[in-house]
Write a protein that holds these residues in place. Structure first.
Motif, mmCIF file in Angstrom:
data_model
loop_
_atom_site.group_PDB
_atom_site.id
_atom_site.type_symbol
_atom_site.label_atom_id
_atom_site.label_comp_id
_atom_site.label_asym_id
_atom_site.label_seq_id
_atom_site.Cartn_x
_atom_site.Cartn_y
_atom_site.Cartn_z
ATOM 1 N N LEU A 177 0.820 -1.167 -0.034
ATOM 2 C CA LEU A 177 -0.022 0.132 0.034
ATOM 3 C C LEU A 177 1.022 1.149 -0.105
ATOM 4 N N PRO A 178 1.076 1.975 -1.118
ATOM 5 C CA PRO A 178 1.928 2.872 -1.381
ATOM 6 C C PRO A 178 1.253 4.267 -1.354
ATOM 7 N N LEU A 179 1.343 4.764 0.135
ATOM 8 C CA LEU A 179 0.546 6.166 0.051
ATOM 9 C C LEU A 179 1.549 7.283 0.446
ATOM 10 N N LEU B 298 -6.108 -3.491 6.854
ATOM 11 C CA LEU B 298 -4.711 -3.753 6.348
ATOM 12 C C LEU B 298 -3.510 -3.336 7.030
ATOM 13 N N VAL B 299 -3.760 -2.035 7.615
ATOM 14 C CA VAL B 299 -2.609 -1.414 8.148
ATOM 15 C C VAL B 299 -2.602 -1.627 9.639
ATOM 16 N N GLY B 300 -3.699 -1.713 10.526
ATOM 17 C CA GLY B 300 -3.647 -2.181 11.639
ATOM 18 C C GLY B 300 -3.235 -3.485 12.088
ATOM 19 N N PRO B 301 -3.874 -4.627 11.463
ATOM 20 C CA PRO B 301 -3.110 -5.882 11.527
ATOM 21 C C PRO B 301 -1.803 -6.165 10.979
ATOM 22 N N GLY B 302 -1.082 -5.186 10.425
ATOM 23 C CA GLY B 302 0.104 -5.483 10.017
ATOM 24 C C GLY B 302 0.037 -6.232 8.631
ATOM 25 N N LEU B 303 -0.828 -5.944 7.471
ATOM 26 C CA LEU B 303 -0.924 -6.972 6.468
ATOM 27 C C LEU B 303 -0.396 -6.178 5.290
ATOM 28 N N THR B 304 0.280 -4.746 5.548
ATOM 29 C CA THR B 304 0.863 -3.919 4.512
ATOM 30 C C THR B 304 2.114 -3.365 5.206
ATOM 31 N N TYR B 305 2.649 -2.302 4.440
ATOM 32 C CA TYR B 305 3.883 -1.381 5.265
ATOM 33 C C TYR B 305 3.496 -1.186 6.636
ATOM 34 N N PRO B 306 4.599 -1.003 7.532
ATOM 35 C CA PRO B 306 4.286 -0.424 8.715
ATOM 36 C C PRO B 306 3.712 1.281 8.603
ATOM 37 N N ASN B 307 4.230 1.636 7.836
ATOM 38 C CA ASN B 307 3.830 3.321 7.452
ATOM 39 C C ASN B 307 3.734 3.550 6.128
ATOM 40 N N PRO B 308 2.655 3.363 5.343
ATOM 41 C CA PRO B 308 2.183 3.409 4.144
ATOM 42 C C PRO B 308 2.587 4.846 3.745
#
Length: 426
Positions: free
Chosen positions: A199-201, A246-256
């Motif tokens: 997830l690139p934000l 996605l972010v909370g459960p750690g299913l993407t990068y730690p800091n999108p």
């Protein structure tokens, strides 16, 4: 449209992107008409090549030579300019009054606001206009009038790593947000060391990734009337879902918010990310990395997106030199199917005309692009015709990533205020 794709922005005459302003024909009137009565069109174009050997200048010089052979009274002076320099050089040209006749670059709205451009109907034949893919032609409109002429395009789809999916025991790619979440959980549990969804934000292209997710929930940066709706309930709910699932459960990068698209693409090409939204340039990267990948429509909340994000780079024609008829002949020539196909296939870009799309689809030579071909006619776009979009997009790139770590309503509310200020100040 850069790789951006697409890429997917000074100069003279015919082609890709020019570095310096051009003078008028020697001994001429100052408007590009020479002492012999012949007209020289000044084309400035962006360079899609990454080195001298594949510079777009070669393409445009070939087009210019063929065009002049068919139209001896019209010459084309080609300047091709690096993407990093073209906006600055075109601005200098405009300020000095030494404008091109034809410009191919990344945006057109600011030129429309300054009343510099011909309408598309003035410089394209009815047949050429009718051949443009309708969604892309409409994206070139300002207040219902088309000025921007799409030249090359790109769209977005979901890439997934087939080997990782098989290792995780997943038979099919996701079609909904919930399926994507479940697949990501399964990948995290069974394939350690792989980012389930990239997830690139970060500031490189946060406005693109965020819009894809917003579209999946019936939202987007603007409403039906074109006004900014960055903090609509649909958009707030979208970022709330991303944060919780996605972010909370750690299913993407730690800091999108600090992760750019180039990082996500590189991770996928290295087999380190299982899923991400990408455009056609990722195909070559994945093949180079020997990733066994699949491409499907972007999942939405209730099912695959019927429309996806479209990106285009643009052609436009300037009024100052009064060369409407000559520009029309040149653009009709440049937009023939064979010329467009050559450019698209050279730089692995997507077509903007029905004829080129049909040819590329039917040829069987572009199997990897077929999922994008299916999505292309239904693409939706940023509000490109609004001169405030550049400022709003810059704010989105800087700030929207915080919506998946902080309070989505507050983050999007602050961005909405900045968007309204940009509208007021444009």
């Amino acid at each position: 449209m850069k790789t951006r794709v697409l890429a997917l922005s000074t100069a003279c005459a015919l082609g890709a992107l020019a570095l310096t302003a051009c003078g008028s024909g020697s001994g001429g009137s100052g408007d590009g008409t020479g002492a012999d009565g012949k007209v020289t069109l000044k084309l400035v174009a962006a360079d899609y090549g990454d080195k001298e050997s594949n510079s777009s200048k070669t393409y445009w010089n070939d087009v210019a030579t063929a065009f002049t052979a068919a139209n001896p009274d019209i010459k084309v002076d080609v300047q091709v300019v690096n993407w990093n320099d073209i906006d600055k050089q075109v601005k200098t040209m405009i300020q000095s009054g030494n404008m091109p006749d034809v410009l191919q670059t990344g945006g057109y709205a600011d030129k429309v606001a300054d009343d510099l451009l011909y309408k598309a109907e003035d410089v394209l034949s009815p047949a050429t206009r009718a051949d443009l893919i309708d969604s892309f032609a409409k994206a070139g409109e300002v207040k219902g009038v088309q000025y921007g002429i799409p030249f090359v395009s790109s769209s977005r789809a979901l890439f997934y790593n087939k080997a990782v999916f098989q290792q995780a025991g997943i038979d099919q790619p996701p079609t909904t947000w919930e399926e994507l979440r479940k697949d990501a959980e399964q990948i995290k549990a069974k394939v350690p060391g792989v980012t389930p969804y990239a997830l690139p934000l970060g500031p490189e292209e946060a406005q693109g990734e965020s819009m894809l997710w917003e579209l999946g929930n019936g939202g987007g940066p603007t409403g039906k009337d074109g006004a900014y709706t960055l903090n609509s309930q649909a958009d707030i709910d979208t970022f709330g879902w991303l944060k919780a699932n996605l972010v909370g459960p750690g299913l993407t990068y730690p800091n999108p918010a600090t992760t750019d698209r180039k990082t996500a693409f590189a991770d996928f090409a290295a087999g380190k990310a299982a899923m991400l939204n990408g455009h056609p340039s990722l195909i070559q990267m994945a093949q180079t990395g020997k990733v066994d990948y699949g491409i499907v429509p972007v999942p939405g909340k209730a099912g695959p997106l019927a429309s996806t994000l479209g990106v285009a780079d643009w052609m436009m024609a300037f009024k100052k030199n009064g060369h409407r008829d000559q520009i029309r002949k040149f653009l009709d020539f440049a937009y023939t199917k064979d010329n467009l196909l050559k450019f698209d296939e050279t730089y692995n870009l997507m077509p903007v005309t029905q004829s080129a799309l049909s040819d590329m689809t039917a040829s069987g030579k572009h199997k990897d692009l077929e999922p994008f071909f299916a999505l292309l006619p239904h693409a939706v776009f940023y509000p490109l015709g609004d001169t405030s979009w550049d400022a709003v997009s810059a704010e989105l790139k800087k700030g929207i990533g915080a919506a998946v770590s902080g309070d989505p309503a507050k983050v999007l509310g602050d961005l909405q205020k900045k968007a309204q200020d940009a509208v007021a100040n444009k």
